[in-house]
Design a protein around this motif. Structure first.
Motif, PDB file in Angstrom:
ATOM      1  N   VAL A 212       0.877  -1.168   0.000  1.00  0.00           N
ATOM      2  CA  VAL A 212       0.000   0.000   0.000  1.00  0.00           C
ATOM      3  C   VAL A 212       0.917   1.221   0.000  1.00  0.00           C
ATOM      4  O   VAL A 212       1.684   1.441   0.939  1.00  0.00           O
ATOM      5  N   ILE A 213       0.853   1.985  -1.087  1.00  0.00           N
ATOM      6  CA  ILE A 213       1.835   3.037  -1.348  1.00  0.00           C
ATOM      7  C   ILE A 213       1.621   4.254  -0.450  1.00  0.00           C
ATOM      8  O   ILE A 213       0.494   4.728  -0.275  1.00  0.00           O
ATOM      9  N   SER A 214       2.722   4.773   0.094  1.00  0.00           N
ATOM     10  CA  SER A 214       2.691   6.015   0.867  1.00  0.00           C
ATOM     11  C   SER A 214       3.022   7.200  -0.025  1.00  0.00           C
ATOM     12  O   SER A 214       3.708   7.067  -1.051  1.00  0.00           O
ATOM     13  N   LEU A 215       2.547   8.369   0.363  1.00  0.00           N
ATOM     14  CA  LEU A 215       2.873   9.621  -0.312  1.00  0.00           C
ATOM     15  C   LEU A 215       3.861  10.395   0.547  1.00  0.00           C
ATOM     16  O   LEU A 215       3.808  10.330   1.789  1.00  0.00           O
ATOM     17  N   ASP A 216       4.767  11.127  -0.101  1.00  0.00           N
ATOM     18  CA  ASP A 216       5.678  11.967   0.667  1.00  0.00           C
ATOM     19  C   ASP A 216       5.030  13.341   0.876  1.00  0.00           C
ATOM     20  O   ASP A 216       3.964  13.636   0.335  1.00  0.00           O
ATOM     21  N   ASP A 217       5.690  14.174   1.665  1.00  0.00           N
ATOM     22  CA  ASP A 217       5.102  15.470   2.025  1.00  0.00           C
ATOM     23  C   ASP A 217       4.877  16.358   0.809  1.00  0.00           C
ATOM     24  O   ASP A 217       3.891  17.101   0.747  1.00  0.00           O
ATOM     25  N   GLU A 218       5.777  16.291  -0.166  1.00  0.00           N
ATOM     26  CA  GLU A 218       5.625  17.108  -1.380  1.00  0.00           C
ATOM     27  C   GLU A 218       4.399  16.672  -2.169  1.00  0.00           C
ATOM     28  O   GLU A 218       3.632  17.514  -2.662  1.00  0.00           O
ATOM     29  N   GLN A 219       4.206  15.366  -2.278  1.00  0.00           N
ATOM     30  CA  GLN A 219       3.041  14.853  -2.995  1.00  0.00           C
ATOM     31  C   GLN A 219       1.747  15.232  -2.273  1.00  0.00           C
ATOM     32  O   GLN A 219       0.749  15.579  -2.913  1.00  0.00           O
ATOM     33  N   ILE A 220       1.761  15.160  -0.959  1.00  0.00           N
ATOM     34  CA  ILE A 220       0.568  15.538  -0.183  1.00  0.00           C
ATOM     35  C   ILE A 220       0.253  17.015  -0.390  1.00  0.00           C
ATOM     36  O   ILE A 220      -0.904  17.404  -0.564  1.00  0.00           O
ATOM     37  N   ALA A 221       1.291  17.856  -0.399  1.00  0.00           N
ATOM     38  CA  ALA A 221       1.087  19.284  -0.629  1.00  0.00           C
ATOM     39  C   ALA A 221       0.503  19.526  -2.021  1.00  0.00           C
ATOM     40  O   ALA A 221      -0.393  20.364  -2.191  1.00  0.00           O
ATOM     41  N   GLN A 222       0.992  18.783  -3.019  1.00  0.00           N
ATOM     42  CA  GLN A 222       0.472  18.918  -4.382  1.00  0.00           C
ATOM     43  C   GLN A 222      -1.008  18.528  -4.456  1.00  0.00           C
ATOM     44  O   GLN A 222      -1.779  19.126  -5.203  1.00  0.00           O
ATOM     45  N   SER A 223      -1.383  17.535  -3.680  1.00  0.00           N
ATOM     46  CA  SER A 223      -2.768  17.033  -3.721  1.00  0.00           C
ATOM     47  C   SER A 223      -3.760  18.018  -3.121  1.00  0.00           C
ATOM     48  O   SER A 223      -4.959  17.959  -3.403  1.00  0.00           O
ATOM     49  N   LYS A 224      -3.273  18.912  -2.239  1.00  0.00           N
ATOM     50  CA  LYS A 224      -4.105  19.875  -1.510  1.00  0.00           C
ATOM     51  C   LYS A 224      -5.163  19.174  -0.659  1.00  0.00           C
ATOM     52  O   LYS A 224      -6.248  19.703  -0.421  1.00  0.00           O
ATOM     53  N   ARG A 225      -4.815  17.986  -0.205  1.00  0.00           N
ATOM     54  CA  ARG A 225      -5.687  17.240   0.694  1.00  0.00           C
ATOM     55  C   ARG A 225      -5.047  17.159   2.079  1.00  0.00           C
ATOM     56  O   ARG A 225      -3.923  17.594   2.292  1.00  0.00           O
ATOM     57  N   THR A 226      -5.777  16.567   3.019  1.00  0.00           N
ATOM     58  CA  THR A 226      -5.322  16.466   4.408  1.00  0.00           C
ATOM     59  C   THR A 226      -4.478  15.214   4.601  1.00  0.00           C
ATOM     60  O   THR A 226      -4.856  14.121   4.180  1.00  0.00           O
ATOM     61  N   LYS A 227      -3.341  15.372   5.239  1.00  0.00           N
ATOM     62  CA  LYS A 227      -2.450  14.236   5.523  1.00  0.00           C
ATOM     63  C   LYS A 227      -3.083  13.317   6.568  1.00  0.00           C
ATOM     64  O   LYS A 227      -3.689  13.780   7.534  1.00  0.00           O
ATOM     65  N   LEU A 228      -2.934  12.029   6.362  1.00  0.00           N
ATOM     66  CA  LEU A 228      -3.443  11.044   7.308  1.00  0.00           C
ATOM     67  C   LEU A 228      -2.491   9.853   7.352  1.00  0.00           C
ATOM     68  O   LEU A 228      -2.007   9.402   6.307  1.00  0.00           O
ATOM     69  N   VAL A 229      -2.210   9.364   8.531  1.00  0.00           N
ATOM     70  CA  VAL A 229      -1.330   8.205   8.687  1.00  0.00           C
ATOM     71  C   VAL A 229      -2.149   7.016   9.183  1.00  0.00           C
ATOM     72  O   VAL A 229      -2.751   7.071  10.262  1.00  0.00           O
ATOM     73  N   ILE A 230      -2.168   5.955   8.378  1.00  0.00           N
ATOM     74  CA  ILE A 230      -2.834   4.715   8.772  1.00  0.00           C
ATOM     75  C   ILE A 230      -1.815   3.895   9.555  1.00  0.00           C
ATOM     76  O   ILE A 230      -0.743   3.573   9.036  1.00  0.00           O
ATOM     77  N   PRO A 231      -2.101   3.557  10.808  1.00  0.00           N
ATOM     78  CA  PRO A 231      -1.095   2.917  11.660  1.00  0.00           C
ATOM     79  C   PRO A 231      -0.618   1.563  11.145  1.00  0.00           C
ATOM     80  O   PRO A 231      -1.349   0.815  10.494  1.00  0.00           O
ATOM     81  N   SER A 232       0.621   1.268  11.477  1.00  0.00           N
ATOM     82  CA  SER A 232       1.234  -0.019  11.155  1.00  0.00           C
ATOM     83  C   SER A 232       0.364  -1.169  11.664  1.00  0.00           C
ATOM     84  O   SER A 232      -0.178  -1.103  12.764  1.00  0.00           O
ATOM     85  N   GLY A 233       0.222  -2.197  10.833  1.00  0.00           N
ATOM     86  CA  GLY A 233      -0.547  -3.369  11.231  1.00  0.00           C
ATOM     87  C   GLY A 233      -2.020  -3.292  10.920  1.00  0.00           C
ATOM     88  O   GLY A 233      -2.746  -4.268  11.098  1.00  0.00           O
ATOM     89  N   THR A 234      -2.496  -2.121  10.446  1.00  0.00           N
ATOM     90  CA  THR A 234      -3.907  -2.020  10.071  1.00  0.00           C
ATOM     91  C   THR A 234      -4.227  -3.011   8.955  1.00  0.00           C
ATOM     92  O   THR A 234      -5.275  -3.662   8.965  1.00  0.00           O
ATOM     93  N   TYR A 235      -3.299  -3.107   8.008  1.00  0.00           N
ATOM     94  CA  TYR A 235      -3.412  -4.083   6.915  1.00  0.00           C
ATOM     95  C   TYR A 235      -2.235  -5.039   6.995  1.00  0.00           C
ATOM     96  O   TYR A 235      -1.106  -4.620   7.300  1.00  0.00           O
ATOM     97  N   LYS A 236      -2.474  -6.289   6.744  1.00  0.00           N
ATOM     98  CA  LYS A 236      -1.452  -7.331   6.858  1.00  0.00           C
ATOM     99  C   LYS A 236      -0.187  -6.962   6.074  1.00  0.00           C
ATOM    100  O   LYS A 236      -0.251  -6.624   4.894  1.00  0.00           O
ATOM    101  N   GLY A 237       0.931  -7.006   6.775  1.00  0.00           N
ATOM    102  CA  GLY A 237       2.222  -6.783   6.140  1.00  0.00           C
ATOM    103  C   GLY A 237       2.594  -5.336   5.894  1.00  0.00           C
ATOM    104  O   GLY A 237       3.633  -5.062   5.282  1.00  0.00           O
TER     105      GLY A 237
END
Length: 317
Positions: A212-237
């Motif tokens: 499940v791909i993560s976005l870096d801070d620059e990409q998040i800024a480009q998206s103009k959306r709100t940053k959110l972190v899904i905690p480790s272990g929410t999805y297998k592996g």
């Protein structure tokens, strides 16, 4: 004599029924399409409010086509109206911009927030076999975006933003078939949006190896959306997943009295942990999401937040 007793009993019965009716506070909760997870959330809230208020507050869930409809109906609905929408749409309605251009109404300025609900969260799910661990790696891969949904529109936007327009193959497969298509190799990955943990992402991670791909801070800024972190272990592996989200909030208007708004907000927060036992997406809702409320909060809800020590911004008050 029997006739008189019957009349007395009937009179008492009607009186008690009237008192019982008066004791109940009835709320209409305008949600989303009946097939969506947000409609399910509305049903869960209705059950939780009824249980938490010991039947004193009854919530009826209404189907809706889109959040824009929910906001538009705030012009004409009464004191019992609660609806869900991203905060950005409330701002657009109040300023008469975008989809609200030429449709403005002073009633929009009476909209007030109650509490946050799970955010629409972006998931970019790639098979481990594809070798993709970031956006540039998607070039030349077969990606399923789906059609017509927020996730599809947002996914298409990100492909353009990150230089992938025309460089990925778009699968002509329904999103409902995404997990099976990923598992049998028809696609390399899919894009989906919804409250986390997302059932289709849970299924994908459990049935085949994925990234499940993560976005870096620059990409998040480009998206103009709100940053959110899904905690480790929410999805297998998967370790922590940094992604974007569109906050969603439950609103009412100033027509709702303070006591009702207070009780509704208080009961929601007190029942939230119990809701999370059966529907994990509620576990992602905490006081940290209060910062996503960028407009005024109902005075009755403010009373509750001050009681429990939640710090509110000047704009929220």
């Amino acid at each position: 004599m029997k006739t008189n007793l019957f009349k007395l009993a009937l009179s008492l019965s009607l009186t008690f029924a009237a008192l019982e009716s008066q004791a109940e506070t009835r709320i209409t909760y305008k949600s989303a399409k009946s097939s969506s997870s947000y409609y399910q959330m509305g049903v869960q809230i209705a059950e939780a409010i009824k249980a938490g208020s010991e039947g004193g507050m009854i919530v009826t869930v209404e189907e809706s086509q889109r959040s824009v409809q929910n906001v538009m109906e705030a012009r004409a609905r009464g004191a019992d109206y609660v609806f869900t929408t991203p905060p950005t749409l409330v701002k657009l309605a109040q300023s008469g911009k975008a989809m609200f251009e030429g449709r403005g109404d002073p009633k929009f300025n009476e909209i007030r927030a109650l509490f946050p609900i799970p955010s629409l969260t972006m998931h970019f799910v790639m098979s481990e076999k594809s070798g993709v661990t970031d956006f540039p790696g998607m070039e030349g891969k077969m990606i399923l975006l789906g059609k017509g949904s927020f996730g599809a529109r947002e996914g298409e936007k990100y492909l353009k933003l990150f230089g992938l327009e025309g460089k990925v193959e778009l699968a002509e497969v329904e999103l409902s078939n995404a997990v099976a298509a990923l598992k049998n190799g028809q696609i390399d990955g899919f894009v989906t949006a919804g409250a986390w943990p997302a059932p289709n992402v849970i299924e994908a991670a459990a049935s085949t190896a994925v990234n499940v791909i993560s976005l870096d801070d620059e990409q998040i800024a480009q998206s103009k959306r709100t940053k959110l972190v899904i905690p480790s272990g929410t999805y297998k592996g998967q370790d922590d997943i940094t992604t974007t989200s569109l906050p969603v909030v439950a609103y009412t208007t100033t027509a709702m009295d303070d006591d009702t708004a207070y009780t509704l907000t208080k009961t929601f927060w007190e029942q939230k942990a119990k809701m999370g036992e059966n529907a994990p997406w509620w576990n992602g809702v905490d006081q940290g999401l209060m910062v996503n409320i960028i407009d005024k909060i109902h005075p009755g809800a403010i009373r509750y937040y001050k009681e429990v020590g939640v710090e509110l911004t000047a704009a929220q008050q």
